[in-house]
Design an enzyme around this catalytic site. Sequence first.
Site, PDB file in Angstrom:
ATOM      1  N   GLY A  40       0.823  -1.221   0.000  1.00  0.00           N
ATOM      2  CA  GLY A  40       0.000   0.000   0.000  1.00  0.00           C
ATOM      3  C   GLY A  40       0.855   1.268   0.000  1.00  0.00           C
ATOM      4  N   ASP A  41       0.170   2.406  -0.078  1.00  0.00           N
ATOM      5  CA  ASP A  41       0.856   3.703  -0.198  1.00  0.00           C
ATOM      6  C   ASP A  41       1.739   4.033   0.993  1.00  0.00           C
ATOM      7  OD1 ASP A  41      -0.093   4.240  -2.622  1.00  0.00           O
ATOM      8  OD2 ASP A  41      -1.703   5.620  -1.973  1.00  0.00           O
ATOM      9  N   HIS A 272      -3.643  14.418  15.957  1.00  0.00           N
ATOM     10  CA  HIS A 272      -2.304  15.037  15.955  1.00  0.00           C
ATOM     11  C   HIS A 272      -2.220  16.262  16.875  1.00  0.00           C
ATOM     12  CE1 HIS A 272      -1.862  12.352  12.701  1.00  0.00           C
ATOM     13  NE2 HIS A 272      -2.283  13.132  11.726  1.00  0.00           N
ATOM     14  N   TRP A 623     -27.923  31.724  45.391  1.00  0.00           N
ATOM     15  CA  TRP A 623     -28.725  30.620  45.917  1.00  0.00           C
ATOM     16  C   TRP A 623     -29.181  29.743  44.761  1.00  0.00           C
ATOM     17  CZ3 TRP A 623     -29.414  30.572  51.235  1.00  0.00           C
ATOM     18  CH2 TRP A 623     -29.096  31.765  51.907  1.00  0.00           C
TER      19      TRP A 623
HETATM   20  C1  BG6 Z   1      -2.661  12.637   8.152  1.00  0.00           C
HETATM   21  C2  BG6 Z   1      -3.963  13.175   7.642  1.00  0.00           C
HETATM   22  O1  BG6 Z   1      -2.856  12.004   9.371  1.00  0.00           O
HETATM   23  O2  BG6 Z   1      -1.753  13.695   8.308  1.00  0.00           O
HETATM   24  C3  BG6 Z   1      -3.762  13.913   6.348  1.00  0.00           C
HETATM   25  O3  BG6 Z   1      -4.864  12.092   7.425  1.00  0.00           O
HETATM   26  C4  BG6 Z   1      -2.680  14.956   6.489  1.00  0.00           C
HETATM   27  O4  BG6 Z   1      -4.963  14.520   5.914  1.00  0.00           O
HETATM   28  C5  BG6 Z   1      -1.435  14.334   7.101  1.00  0.00           C
HETATM   29  O5  BG6 Z   1      -2.399  15.454   5.202  1.00  0.00           O
HETATM   30  C6  BG6 Z   1      -0.376  15.380   7.357  1.00  0.00           C
HETATM   31  O6  BG6 Z   1       0.788  14.746   7.770  1.00  0.00           O
HETATM   32  P1  BG6 Z   1       2.209  15.376   7.473  1.00  0.00           P
HETATM   33  O7  BG6 Z   1       3.149  14.397   8.061  1.00  0.00           O
HETATM   34  O8  BG6 Z   1       2.325  15.514   5.979  1.00  0.00           O
HETATM   35  O9  BG6 Z   1       2.224  16.711   8.146  1.00  0.00           O
END
Ligand code: BG6
Length: 797
Positions: A40-41, A272, A623
């Site tokens: 995956g990515d 985050h 009160w």
């Molecule tokens: C991911 C979000 O958790 O954090 C994204 O799903 C966001 O939408 C990304 O673009 C940002 O992460 P970074 O490491 O590029 O600041």
Amino acid sequence: MKPPGCWKMLTVAVCMAFLACLQAQELQGHVSIILLGATGDLAKKYLWQGLFQLYLDEVGKGYSFSFHGAALTSTKQGQELIAKVLESLSCPEDMEPGRCAELKGQFQRLSQYRHLKTNEDYMALSKDIEAQLQHEGLREAGRIFYFSVPPFAYADIARSINSSCRPGPGAWLRVVLEKPFGHDYVSAQQLATELGSFFQEEEMYRVDHYLGKQAVAQILPFRDQNRKALDGLWNRHHVERVEIIMKETVDAEGRTSFYEEYGVIRDVLQNHLTEVLTLVAMELPYNISSSKAVLQHKLQAFQALRGLQKGSAVLGQYQAYSRQVRREQQKPDSFYSLTPTFAGILVHVDNLRWEGVPFILMSGKALDERVGYIRILFRNQAYCAQNEKRWVVDQSQCLPRQIIFYIGHGELGSPAVLVSRNLFRPSLPSKSWKEVEGRPGLHLFGRPISDYYAYSPVREQDAYSVLISHIFHGRKDSFITTENLLASWVFWTPLLDSLAHEVPRLYPGGAENGYLLDFEFSGAQLRFCQQQLEQLVPGPGSAPMPSNFQVLTAKYRESPLISAWPEELISKLADDIEATAVRAVRRFGEFHLALSGGSSPVPLLEQLATGHFGFPWAQTHLWLVDERCVPLWDPESNFQGLQAHLLRYIRVPYYNIHPMPVHLHQRLCAEEDQGAQMYASEISALVTNSSFDLVLLGMGTDGHTASLFPQSPAGLDGTQPVVLTRSPYKPHQRMSLSLPLINRARKVAVLVMGRVKREITMLVSRAGHEPKKWPISGVLPSSGQLVWYMDYEAFLG
Ligand code: BG6
């Protein structure tokens, strides 16, 4: 030719090194790392590189490894994909190319692809690991399963690992999970319970990759290493505000199906930015290397967060978003999304350290720049007598003083820690952080970079590499525990619910946004600086705007009625209360105010708390009109509502505050404890003629007022000033002022808000004096004044 002795020595040395290596491996054991979703990515972009970095860091330190890249792709295709990714891996810049090639070759040989789907596949994997251990005579240290797969796949994988792929006795299991961890509190809890049925808490590592960003990971160590300088500064007396910011230039194109469900608050702020907030706000543990202590302190920080209101947020959406959703999800042309792609939130931390300090959290897509930072701006209480031209950067106390944890990108282009030179010279670990070299002309946060002590990492590391190393070393404080996760959802879910139908402000995207998204705050409210008149997304639109109406005065049940839109109504009532208070204090030296609980008075209390500086609080006695039979600290308690929305903002002598004694001898509203009689005696002792200057009442949809309910005779007449009653709603047991006592007041104000009250408002308007049916109809001050305050929705429907 080398002399034979030399060969001998060399052979011995090589053998010894080899033996030491074997022994070390024997000592530490073998670790199998299984990357699920290996094609995956995320895996391609970060995780394989992170695993390689782990190998580079740990090779020769006593562990042996095998890496299993797993996915649903066929074996042949998977092998090809993995081979490509492995080929693209890179070594740190300072590594000698020969050494790099050698280690990369080793890593490639240790990494294999496998198709992993059914329970049998997991059993086979476990068997293969065991066979390898036996064949190579290795002891198993542990297994790491990295879930880089969508959350709907979690449960099946977790079940298979738990039933068929756990390591043998004495070896550890670590499962690594990627967000989203739910959509709100309930779904997060469901997911957590499900995972909890397969794994122990200590086995789970929930990733928030921001905790692996170098500047974020440095917050606690920085606070720890600079304790001496920060001890006196890291608090409400010195910090003016904290900004926790993550701006992005990208938009959500290509991932709108995910984004539609989440939006910026769930995607970025709930996780985050909230994690960062807790690192800044938490009390610093004595020993920051104790994961347990760090996690505990973090949880305490969550507990101190003040609940968010609708007014704590501003929302935006970039203009192209709805179009992208329509295209990507085949929605009709009439479809408009309400999902916010930009949010600014004002957070308050209600403890002695941070009370009153605004924490601003902000994130958005399609903004003018990509940058992330945490900025702690200190108050400036100095006056500088010299001319500004003579101010010297590290000496003048009049220049701005700030500490910035610069996460990355932006003007600086790399992570950094910046400390204004007029604060102190910070100490950072010299092995991993170095002073930034001069960058003439660079300005950050309004000052030239030369105004700061500025440090950046010696070796820039990607967040995932940092976290993979922490997983390997079992550093749980860099991950989200179940308690931590749920605490965060407890904080965010009510706001998300209240904003579900809010129309976000549209913005064009990029530099064109101009000042459109700037916001400001006063008290607990946040609002955009610029008024925007046109509504670009169709909202509830056709409703008349507040400015179409004036405050309306009329009669209701033969008493004065004041009607207006909610905001105006509350302002009017607050003004009237203040005027009554000022008059009472002027005449009698004190003011006795009895307040109701519930939700209608909340905006009123907040208005009084934050907008009425002339209120004579020092001479006011507070009160309660009624109380639920729960402890005073219970969120259901009316006193608790008073505390949360009024008391904590104002200065009332504590002996002027009179909660109802519902909790005596560690039991609630027991007749024998005579709480009602005690309250009545207190009133009679302190309030002249037991006649309150002002009683604020509400009206329930069933016609109840205070805690006097239809068909329940207590308190409707008789001689008892304070009574115990029973409510049809939970909590059933109540204490209430009686109608006769209420009717002794000099003034009674009844506040009625919202469309739900429309029906009762109509019914009561026609009713006579029928307190048994409609207790509110029994409110008729004997010599005082009654005034009704109704918003248009309650009055006009
Ligand atoms: C991911 C979000 O958790 O954090 C994204 O799903 C966001 O939408 C990304 O673009 C940002 O992460 P970074 O490491 O590029 O600041």
